[in-house]
Design a protein around this motif. Structure first.
Motif, PDB file in Angstrom:
ATOM      1  N   MET A  31      11.127 -43.780  41.990  1.00  0.00           N
ATOM      2  CA  MET A  31      10.121 -43.324  42.939  1.00  0.00           C
ATOM      3  C   MET A  31       8.793 -43.073  42.234  1.00  0.00           C
ATOM      4  N   ASP A  32       8.824 -42.769  40.949  1.00  0.00           N
ATOM      5  CA  ASP A  32       7.599 -42.499  40.203  1.00  0.00           C
ATOM      6  C   ASP A  32       6.696 -43.722  40.105  1.00  0.00           C
ATOM      7  N   ASP A  33       7.273 -44.913  40.286  1.00  0.00           N
ATOM      8  CA  ASP A  33       6.499 -46.145  40.169  1.00  0.00           C
ATOM      9  C   ASP A  33       5.782 -46.534  41.457  1.00  0.00           C
ATOM     10  N   MET A  34       6.011 -45.805  42.524  1.00  0.00           N
ATOM     11  CA  MET A  34       5.410 -46.140  43.803  1.00  0.00           C
ATOM     12  C   MET A  34       3.919 -45.771  43.790  1.00  0.00           C
ATOM     13  N   LEU A  69      10.675 -43.813  49.358  1.00  0.00           N
ATOM     14  CA  LEU A  69      12.029 -44.097  48.895  1.00  0.00           C
ATOM     15  C   LEU A  69      11.946 -44.659  47.471  1.00  0.00           C
ATOM     16  N   ASP A  70      13.048 -45.115  46.922  1.00  0.00           N
ATOM     17  CA  ASP A  70      13.046 -45.640  45.559  1.00  0.00           C
ATOM     18  C   ASP A  70      12.170 -46.879  45.395  1.00  0.00           C
ATOM     19  N   ASP A  71      12.179 -47.777  46.371  1.00  0.00           N
ATOM     20  CA  ASP A  71      11.421 -49.021  46.236  1.00  0.00           C
ATOM     21  C   ASP A  71      10.681 -49.406  47.510  1.00  0.00           C
ATOM     22  N   TYR A 120       8.642 -47.674  51.446  1.00  0.00           N
ATOM     23  CA  TYR A 120       8.090 -46.553  52.218  1.00  0.00           C
ATOM     24  C   TYR A 120       8.566 -46.637  53.651  1.00  0.00           C
ATOM     25  N   TYR A 168      11.154 -50.627  56.547  1.00  0.00           N
ATOM     26  CA  TYR A 168      10.831 -50.421  55.133  1.00  0.00           C
ATOM     27  C   TYR A 168       9.638 -51.268  54.707  1.00  0.00           C
ATOM     28  N   THR A 218       6.742 -52.142  51.445  1.00  0.00           N
ATOM     29  CA  THR A 218       6.600 -52.122  49.985  1.00  0.00           C
ATOM     30  C   THR A 218       5.126 -52.043  49.593  1.00  0.00           C
TER      31      THR A 218
END
Length: 67
Positions: free
Chosen positions: A1-4, A47-49, A51, A59, A61
């Motif tokens: 999630m930090d990479d979003m 989310l992990d990869d 939104y 979903y 990206t």
């Protein structure tokens, strides 16, 4: 999630050139998503990869959105 790129509450724009049935990262744009091309939307959940946006629950990206 930090990479979003975006966080909850950010207002972003759906890419003008978003194409239905095209892959953007790990997800494909749907016909319904393409109807929001060029419109501003609000990030509701990160989310992990992907939104979730307030305007449509599917979903999304980083590749589908822009500032």
């Amino acid at each position: 999630m930090d990479d979003m790129m975006y966080k909850v509450g950010d207002i972003v724009r759906v890419r003008e050139d978003l194409e239905r049935h095209k892959s953007y990262g790990n997800y494909y744009a749907t016909t319904e998503m393409a109807k929001l091309a060029g419109r501003k939307v609000t990030i509701e959940r990160v989310l992990d990869d992907a939104y979730r946006i307030k305007e449509m629950g599917l979903y999304w990206t980083d590749e589908m959105l822009e500032e």
